[in-house]
Design a protein around this motif. Structure first.
Motif: not given
Length: 99
Positions: A50-69, A71-76
């Motif tokens: 997926i590609s994640i919309d952050t809604y200009d919120d660092h919590r969104m970017a940081m939370t969902f970036s962990l899914a990439a750990c 081996d899930v391709p995640v685009t922030i």
């Protein structure tokens, strides 16, 4: 499975929890919401790409970036939103996740 519960916990933080629940659903997780609880259950198989919309919120970017750990391709979509709270977050994350 992750469960959040408590008197009014979702109402107090609705500004940031609703977008996270929506993006969790996009990953393929099952999201169940109630008046004072939320249950997020990961899919039985691999998470969706997926590609994640952050809604200009660092919590969104940081939370969902962990899914990439996992081996899930995640685009922030706006990784720069972490700049205010943790300017080098993605550099630090990369150091811990290099294989």
């Amino acid at each position: 499975m992750t469960t959040l519960f408590g008197d009014g916990i979702l109402g107090q933080r609705q500004d940031w929890i609703s977008p996270e629940l929506g993006e969790s659903d996009e990953l393929g997780a099952t999201v169940e919401e109630g008046p004072n609880y939320c249950v997020i259950t990961p899919p039985p198989e691999k998470l969706n790409v997926i590609s994640i919309d952050t809604y200009d919120d660092h919590r969104m970017a940081m939370t969902f970036s962990l899914a990439a750990c996992e081996d899930v391709p995640v685009t922030i979509k706006d990784p720069g939103c972490t700049r205010k709270m943790f300017p080098d977050y993605f550099d630090v994350l990369a150091r811990f996740t290099k294989k």
